[in-house]
Design an enzyme around this catalytic site. Structure first.
Site, short mmCIF file in Angstrom:
data_model
loop_
_atom_site.label_atom_id
_atom_site.label_comp_id
_atom_site.label_asym_id
_atom_site.label_seq_id
_atom_site.Cartn_x
_atom_site.Cartn_y
_atom_site.Cartn_z
N ASN A 290 -18.04 7.24 -11.22
CA ASN A 290 -18.98 6.98 -12.33
C ASN A 290 -18.83 5.55 -12.83
OD1 ASN A 290 -19.37 9.94 -12.44
ND2 ASN A 290 -17.28 9.88 -13.20
N GLU A 323 -12.64 4.03 -5.35
CA GLU A 323 -13.63 4.21 -6.41
C GLU A 323 -14.10 2.87 -6.97
OE1 GLU A 323 -14.71 7.06 -6.25
OE2 GLU A 323 -12.99 8.14 -5.44
N HIS A 326 -16.81 1.52 -4.84
CA HIS A 326 -18.10 2.15 -5.14
C HIS A 326 -18.82 1.47 -6.31
CE1 HIS A 326 -18.33 5.63 -2.55
NE2 HIS A 326 -17.26 6.22 -3.03
N1 BES Z 1 -17.96 10.15 -4.44
C1 BES Z 1 -16.74 10.78 -4.11
C2 BES Z 1 -16.46 12.03 -4.92
C3 BES Z 1 -17.25 13.22 -4.46
C4 BES Z 1 -16.86 13.91 -3.35
C5 BES Z 1 -18.36 13.64 -5.15
C6 BES Z 1 -17.58 15.01 -2.92
C7 BES Z 1 -19.09 14.72 -4.72
C8 BES Z 1 -18.70 15.40 -3.59
C9 BES Z 1 -15.56 9.83 -4.30
O1 BES Z 1 -15.88 8.50 -4.18
C10 BES Z 1 -14.59 10.13 -3.18
O2 BES Z 1 -14.93 9.91 -2.06
N2 BES Z 1 -13.40 10.61 -3.50
C11 BES Z 1 -12.41 10.96 -2.52
C12 BES Z 1 -11.24 10.03 -2.55
C13 BES Z 1 -11.35 8.90 -1.59
C14 BES Z 1 -10.12 8.02 -1.64
C15 BES Z 1 -11.63 9.30 -0.18
C16 BES Z 1 -11.93 12.35 -2.84
O3 BES Z 1 -12.46 12.94 -3.77
O4 BES Z 1 -11.05 12.84 -2.15
ZN ZN Z 2 -16.22 7.83 -2.28
#
Ligand code: BES
Ligand code: ZN
Length: 909
Positions: A290, A323, A326
């Site tokens: 976010n 993050e 992003h």
């Molecule tokens: N945008 C994602 C979070 C997300 C994941 C939202 C699935 C909706 C559905 C976030 O940027 C993300 O990818 N988080 C990862 C961590 C990252 C270091 C790979 C996670 O949640 O594991």
């Molecule tokens: Zn992500």
């Protein structure tokens, strides 16, 4: 007007909003009610007013809502000053399948007219981890409640009526109403706090820049924070429950450095005045980007020196960096639709390595990339049930499904390949050009290709990026490049790589490139030994060229004996495997045994990973594969061991229930003996990567029963039981020690672990204990554990499904977990089915070891009798294909593994 009952329509295909109206800005006020009565009845009130611009004349207003009760009489539609009087509302209906609210008007809206729609509503505030939801934790024996949000991909509509698609960007004016003893947070800073009487305070937030709904966030909580200011004057705060606020310091430090690093790398300032990070006790994903308010699972943000391990520390750094990436890739420039999700996740998954590498250059992040991302997704992407990186999706279930290894790890791997063939600076400038050209707007992947091509042209390199990258993003799978030596020449050709070339293609995706790729090929050899290739060294293997011949005596060794080799894909920059003639394989293996340091760490991992995977596909003999791990006695680097561990783990899983397992255990024990005797179990003062390798080696040593390891583990754990307040175990060894102690111990050890799990003050410690509790060898204990998994008062919902995976990993628990999974399916599907990655991990996890026709039948039958699989459909398809492949592996390899174990004197009939 009361809320009408939902209309029923046939199975949804088109879920997209009509484009007639565009939301210019939103006024949103939200008030969570979580102060009285039972938590099950908590709700929130909302008020939303949206200014709409009419782009095409229309007679209705269509927007998203889900699970909201519109307050009767509050719905209002009108014209803004300057626009002719608006038609009035006839009625409205709710299209359940599309989650649309459709408001019918008695006249037509005029093009370019400005209108508004507003309404009041209430919604449930539940512990369902999506939309605006309830989280909680215990503080001095009191339950403290928190309201938090998780909107990506399609749950903003659960908190406010909106145009819930990523390309639709608006300004948001947010007001959060809270009790005076709490605090609130949102994307922007607070500009005013108003007393609303009766202890209610309304925090009014500064207007956001244009942004999509899925990045809106807010939290109402009693948290504390630590803070710093970045070089470019951005206030950075790190929030957590008061008890763990000291654990925010590491993440804050990384965040502050990486934010500035990205500003410089992309040459674009962070556009918001502040950045908050917050660790939420209940959280569906690992973290969520976010804009200006990044939310985290506690394990992904909090770090306690002396308690958390180096692995936990790296996880925090990686997630923080991901993050933050992003904030540019996703937040500033957003994919036009979820079919380009990989633009978000692939980029963040690559760029996260740059951020962490900047802060911790000694962690060798770009070496780790190869095992954690590239080789990790290679397995998945060799299945016919894989999918292209760019993939059509419509329904929310389909959107959720593609938050998978393809979008993340393949996305990241092909971006890394692109950086290689463009050259680092061209790549950086091209990205910056792309971000600047699409800032505050949406982008299609072709926009990225054209910015990169422009940059390449400007620098006289003239690479047509679209032509290359389309072959990697529009078709699934990847090639294996065959390198054959003929005297002083090598012949090079490509072929699609499939784990099982005979698997039947469900025909869901077709390829317009005939499964041929534009491959940036490079190679080195025993006489050159140069692994540092650049874009200048690339030869392109084209989709239409049958083979390339290289005739270069300064690189290719004059004769083909077991001392001289060639090696394709140095550093594994390319997203492809390499196969060789047997003589060359044997020469590579011989080099590993003579002096493995002559081959780059990454390529040692590559040789192991390629040989084993090619053997699984029947393209090299299993014998060659087995020989690639014989040199491991002398290997002390983390990355090759991680590659080998993955392959040996596969054999372990396949053999566990066969008569060969004892011999295989003996083999593994022998393999780790020497590294274990060198590396040992004293982790005091170890560097990051030393700690990593020690964790792998000690894990294997204890698992395969090296007595000095198990004795030490049991001794340490007993010591902890005797002095519970004083854990004597080094964080780097905890996973090994806990698992070993629970494996060899009984209910006392297990109950101790569970108690520690419940009372731990560091989330990473709880998570580690939870996974260790799956190591028990008592079926009844494992069974009790499975039942506790679905009791939210015992185990948080965010962690529940992981328990099933942990139990499945244990050969004693595997059958129990599979039965439990089938029996609890309805609960899992309804109550836990959207826990993102956990759901896919679960299906993959419980079926991981399936390798018999009987298990395949059970799986198939389960799938056939449970058509409503939600976002798990793809994972089931993959599980079936993998099970088929495992069955074939058993048929093809059991004999050769037996022979080989016999040759080593480990197996007797
Ligand atoms: N945008 C994602 C979070 C997300 C994941 C939202 C699935 C909706 C559905 C976030 O940027 C993300 O990818 N988080 C990862 C961590 C990252 C270091 C790979 C996670 O949640 O594991
Ligand atoms: Zn992500």
């Amino acid at each position: 007007m009361t809320t009408p009952s939902p209309t029923t329509k046939p199975r949804v295909i088109d879920v997209r909003l009509p484009l007639a109206l565009y939301p210019v800005y939103y006024d949103i006020e939200i008030q969570p009610n979580m102060y009285e009565g039972p938590a099950a009845n908590f709700t929130f009130n909302g008020y939303t007013r949206i200014q709409l611009r009419c782009d095409t004349p229309t007679r209705n207003v269509t927007l998203h809502t889900n699970k909201l009760q519109i307050t009767p009489g509050s719905l209002e539609f009108g014209a803004e000053p300057g626009t002719a009087a608006a038609p009035s509302i006839v009625n409205w209906e709710w299209d359940k399948d599309r989650q649309f609210m459709v408001i019918h008007l008695n006249g037509v809206l005029v093009k370019d007219g400005l209108y508004y729609v507003k309404m009041n509503y209430t919604g449930p505030l539940k512990d369902d981890l999506h939309g605006l939801y309830l989280s909680q934790y215990e503080q001095n024996n009191d339950t403290v409640y928190i309201a938090a949000t998780q909107f990506q991909p399609t749950d903003a509509r659960k908190a406010f009526p909106c145009f819930d698609e990523p390309a639709i960007k608006s300004n948001f004016n947010i007001t959060l109403v809270r009790k005076s003893h709490l605090k609130s947070l949102s994307n922007m800073p607070i500009i005013d706090s108003q007393d609303r009487g009766d202890n209610w305070v309304a925090d009014v937030y500064q207007t956001t820049p244009k942004m999509p709904t899925y990045l809106v966030a807010f939290v109402v909580c009693n948290f504390e924070y630590t803070n710093q200011t970045t070089t470019n004057n951005i206030l950075y705060r790190a929030w957590s429950r008061p008890e763990s606020v000291d654990q925010t310091r590491y993440a804050l430090g990384v965040g502050v450095k990486v934010l500035t690093y990205f500003e410089e790398y992309f040459d674009i300032r962070f556009p918001l005045p502040k950045q908050d990070m917050i660790a939420i006790p209940d959280f569906a994903a690992g973290a969520m980007e976010n804009w200006g308010l990044i939310t985290y699972r506690e394990t992904a943000m909090l770090f306690e020196p002396g308690v958390s391990s180096e692995g936990n520390k790296q996880r925090v750094a990686v997630v923080v960096s991901h993050e933050l990436a992003h904030q540019w890739f996703g937040d500033l420039v957003t994919p036009s639709w979820w079919d380009d999700l990989w633009l978000n996740e692939g980029f963040a998954s690559f760029v996260e390595y740059m951020g962490v590498d900047f802060v911790h250059p000694d962690w060798k992040m770009f070496e780790q990339f190869v095992v954690s991302d590239l080789q990790d997704v290679f397995d998945f992407d060799s299945l016919i049930s894989s999918h292209p990186v760019y993939v059509p999706v419509a329904h929310p279930d389909e959107i959720n499904e593609i938050f998978d290894r393809i979008s993340y790890a393949k996305g990241a791997s092909i971006i890394r390949m692109m950086r290689f063939f463009l050259g680092e600076e061209t790549f950086r400038r091209g990205l910056s050009r792309y971000l600047k050209s699409r800032a505050y707007a949406a982008a299609f992947h072709d926009d990225l290709w054209s910015s990169l091509t422009e940059q390449s042209n400007l620098e006289g390199k003239n690479i047509n990026v679209k032509e290359v990258m389309d072959t990697w993003t529009l078709q699934m799978n990847y090639p294996v490049v065959m390198v054959t030596r003929e005297g002083t020449r090598i012949r090079v050709s490509q072929q699609r790589f499939l784990r099982d070339a005979n698997a039947t293609d469900p025909g869901k995706y077709t390829s317009s490139f005939g499964y041929k790729w534009e491959i940036p090929f490079a190679y080195t050899s025993s006489i050159e030994s140069n692994f540092n290739k650049t874009d200048a060294d690339i030869s392109w293997i084209k989709p239409n060229s049958n083979e390339l011949i290289f005739d270069n005596p300064t690189v290719i060794p004059p004769k083909s004996d077991n001392m001289s080799w060639v090696l394709g894909n140095p550093m594994q920059y390319g997203y492809y495997r390499v196969n060789y003639d047997t003589a060359n394989w044997l020469a590579l293996i011989n080099q590993l045994k003579r002096d493995h340091s002559q081959i780059h760490t990454i390529n040692r991992a590559q040789i192991i990973n390629d040989a084993w995977s090619l053997a699984k596909a029947g393209l090299v003999s299993q014998d060659v594969a087995l020989q690639t791990v014989e040199y491991l006695d002398d290997e002390l680097e983390y990355v090759p061991w991680a590659a080998a561990e993955r392959q040996l783990k596969y054999v372990d899983t396949m053999l566990t229930k066969t008569g060969l397992y004892g011999a295989f255990e003996a083999f593994m024990k022998a393999k780790v003996q020497r590294p274990f005797s060198i590396i040992g179990m004293n982790n005091t003062g170890a560097s990051h990567l030393e700690s990593y390798i020690r964790s792998v080696i000690s894990g294997l040593a204890c698992k395969y029963g090296i007595q000095t390891c198990t004795d030490e583990a049991l001794r340490l754990f007993r010591q902890w039981i005797n002095t519970p307040a004083n854990n004597p175990i080094d964080p780097g060894l905890k996973s090994t020690v806990y698992c070993t102690a629970i494996k060899y111990g009984g209910v006392a050890e297990w109950d101790f672990a569970f108690k520690q799990y419940k009372t731990a003050t560091v989330a990473a410690e709880s998570a580690r204990l939870l996974s260790s509790m799956g190591c028990s060898r008592e079926p009844w204990i494992l069974s009790r554990f499975l039942h506790r998994a679905l009791m939210p008062e015992e185990i948080r919902k965010q962690d529940a499904l992981d328990v099933l995976v942990y139990v499945s990993r244990n050969s004693i628990g595997q059958g129990l977990a599979w039965d439990f999974f089938r029996n609890s399916w309805d609960t899992i599907r309804n109550e836990y089915g959207t826990a993102f990655f956990a759901f896919t991990r679960l299906i993959g996890g419980v079926t991981e070891s399936f390798n018999t026709p009987f298990q395949l039948k059970e799986l198939q039958m389960f799938v056939d009798t449970h058509p409503d699989q939600g976002s798990g459909k793809r994972a089931f398809d993959q599980a079936i294909e993998k099970t088929n492949a495992n069955i074939k592996w058993m048929e093809a390899n059991l004999m050769s593994v037996q022979m080989w174990l016999k040759d080593q004197g480990l197996y007797k009939e």
